[in-house]
Design an enzyme around this catalytic site. Structure first.
Site, PDB file in Angstrom:
ATOM      1  N   LEU A  18       0.855  -1.197   0.000  1.00  0.00           N
ATOM      2  CA  LEU A  18       0.000   0.000   0.000  1.00  0.00           C
ATOM      3  C   LEU A  18       0.886   1.240   0.000  1.00  0.00           C
ATOM      4  CD1 LEU A  18      -2.520  -1.087   2.788  1.00  0.00           C
ATOM      5  CD2 LEU A  18      -2.933  -1.061   0.301  1.00  0.00           C
ATOM      6  N   ASP A  60       2.695  -6.005   2.723  1.00  0.00           N
ATOM      7  CA  ASP A  60       3.123  -5.052   3.760  1.00  0.00           C
ATOM      8  C   ASP A  60       3.574  -5.740   5.050  1.00  0.00           C
ATOM      9  OD1 ASP A  60       2.630  -2.360   2.606  1.00  0.00           O
ATOM     10  OD2 ASP A  60       0.595  -3.143   2.368  1.00  0.00           O
ATOM     11  N   GLU A  65       5.289  -3.726  13.094  1.00  0.00           N
ATOM     12  CA  GLU A  65       4.846  -2.873  14.199  1.00  0.00           C
ATOM     13  C   GLU A  65       3.329  -2.715  14.241  1.00  0.00           C
ATOM     14  OE1 GLU A  65       6.340   1.241  15.864  1.00  0.00           O
ATOM     15  OE2 GLU A  65       5.273   1.562  13.989  1.00  0.00           O
ATOM     16  N   ASP A  66       2.691  -2.778  13.076  1.00  0.00           N
ATOM     17  CA  ASP A  66       1.263  -2.456  13.030  1.00  0.00           C
ATOM     18  C   ASP A  66       0.363  -3.553  13.568  1.00  0.00           C
ATOM     19  OD1 ASP A  66       1.572   0.099  11.911  1.00  0.00           O
ATOM     20  OD2 ASP A  66       1.989  -0.801   9.966  1.00  0.00           O
ATOM     21  N   ARG A  85      -4.224  -6.094   5.096  1.00  0.00           N
ATOM     22  CA  ARG A  85      -3.224  -6.383   6.122  1.00  0.00           C
ATOM     23  C   ARG A  85      -3.771  -7.229   7.272  1.00  0.00           C
ATOM     24  NH1 ARG A  85       0.905  -2.028   7.795  1.00  0.00           N
ATOM     25  NH2 ARG A  85       1.809  -4.032   8.370  1.00  0.00           N
ATOM     26  N   HIS A 161       0.004   7.322  10.004  1.00  0.00           N
ATOM     27  CA  HIS A 161      -0.088   6.841  11.390  1.00  0.00           C
ATOM     28  C   HIS A 161       0.421   7.916  12.349  1.00  0.00           C
ATOM     29  CE1 HIS A 161       0.255   2.549   9.665  1.00  0.00           C
ATOM     30  NE2 HIS A 161      -0.872   2.568  10.335  1.00  0.00           N
ATOM     31  N   CYS A 248       8.150   1.131  11.937  1.00  0.00           N
ATOM     32  CA  CYS A 248       7.212   0.102  11.429  1.00  0.00           C
ATOM     33  C   CYS A 248       7.869  -1.250  11.215  1.00  0.00           C
ATOM     34  CB  CYS A 248       6.628   0.518  10.088  1.00  0.00           C
ATOM     35  SG  CYS A 248       6.449   2.250   9.829  1.00  0.00           S
TER      36      CYS A 248
HETATM   37  C1  CIR Z   1       0.716   0.481   4.900  1.00  0.00           C
HETATM   38  O1  CIR Z   1       0.194   1.360   4.224  1.00  0.00           O
HETATM   39  O2  CIR Z   1       0.105  -0.145   5.761  1.00  0.00           O
HETATM   40  C2  CIR Z   1       2.160   0.126   4.630  1.00  0.00           C
HETATM   41  N1  CIR Z   1       2.447   0.298   3.251  1.00  0.00           N
HETATM   42  C3  CIR Z   1       3.057   0.991   5.460  1.00  0.00           C
HETATM   43  C4  CIR Z   1       2.879   0.766   6.926  1.00  0.00           C
HETATM   44  C5  CIR Z   1       3.726   1.651   7.743  1.00  0.00           C
HETATM   45  N2  CIR Z   1       3.577   1.378   9.112  1.00  0.00           N
HETATM   46  C6  CIR Z   1       3.684   2.278  10.063  1.00  0.00           C
HETATM   47  O3  CIR Z   1       3.795   3.476   9.790  1.00  0.00           O
HETATM   48  N3  CIR Z   1       3.596   1.866  11.318  1.00  0.00           N
END
Ligand code: CIR
Length: 253
Positions: A18, A60, A65-66, A85, A161, A248
């Site tokens: 993404l 992704d 971290e997410d 995700r 975020h 992340c």
């Molecule tokens: C997303 O859009 O979910 C991933 N491409 C990037 C996630 C980045 N994560 C974060 O800032 N904790």
């Protein structure tokens, strides 16, 4: 102090991650080299690093971290707002179980991604974003309170975020950029201002006294150094192309 980190190797499918960045597709081979140096930097900060295999089904998935919040008392598996995700959560749970007995889970319709959560001691700031909704924040706060921690909600509108624009460097110091510079709840901290031209570096990470700063942001680097920190630069420009930053790429606990 943190002892451990979990990372996941990038998948070749990351080129389909993404992104709103408009910086082109990441170069997978370069991303792998950058990821290896990131792991090295975590080790230099004294962390034991668990490296998970790449997960091709989830472009992704290197942004671990997410999908979980690791606190000193419990781990909380999230429910990502990005549908593509959501399946990543099942893939991280076995690794989390290696370290935690107390594991909680956020459930729909609540959504939350832990890139929206910034830890300051036993308080957790939770950004309401396109990925994290009010119910997500409420479920998270209820879980934190069960373990004698607290949480509060922060609104945001300019970035993906919360930690895209904000990072806590311990000792009452914050790096902040854009909309976070003027928010009332952060005025009690010493704010190290990140110039808008270097906004990507607001996602810098404190680990055991060292601050990881993305390579290529000299003003941020100088400001963080002059606040007394040892700085370790890490080149993550291939991850930036899919909106990912330094924080992340790992779970630190
Ligand atoms: C997303 O859009 O979910 C991933 N491409 C990037 C996630 C980045 N994560 C974060 O800032 N904790």
């Amino acid at each position: 102090m943190f002892k451990n980190a979990i990372v996941r190797l990038p998948s070749q499918s990351m080129i389909n991650g993404l992104s709103d960045a408009d910086l082109g597709s990441p170069d997978f081979d370069k991303a792998c080299l950058q990821h290896a140096d990131y792991i090295e930097a975590l080790k230099e900060c004294g962390l034991n690093v668990t490296v998970l295999e790449s997960c091709e089904d989830f472009p992704d998935s290197c942004f671990v971290e997410d999908v979980a919040l690791m606190t000193p008392s419990c781990a909380i598996l999230t429910n990502p707002g990005a549908l593509s995700r959501r399946g990543e959560v099942a893939h991280i749970s076995a690794a989390v179980e290696q370290f935690y007995d107390n594991i909680e889970q956020i459930t729909s319709p609540a959504t939350i991604e832990a890139g929206d959560i910034m830890m300051v001691g036993d308080h957790y700031y939770i950004g309401l974003s396109a990925r994290t909704n009010q119910q997500g924040a409420e479920q998270m706060i209820a879980i934190l309170e069960k373990y004698n921690m607290t949480g509060s909600v922060v609104t945001l509108s300019e970035v993906l975020h919360l930690k895209t624009g904000l990072g806590y460097l311990e000792d009452n110091n914050l790096v902040a950029c854009g909309e976070f510079l003027t928010k009332a709840e952060f005025q009690k901290y010493n704010i190290i201002e990140i110039d808008q031209s270097e906004s990507y570096s607001a996602n810098s990470v404190w680990i055991n006294g060292t601050v990881l700063v993305p390579l290529g942001y000299p003003k941020a680097c100088a400001a963080i150094k002059s606040a007394g920190y040892k700085v370790r630069e890490v080149d993550v420009c291939e991850f930036r192309k899919i909106d990912g930053g330094l924080s992340c790429l790992s779970l630190r606990f």
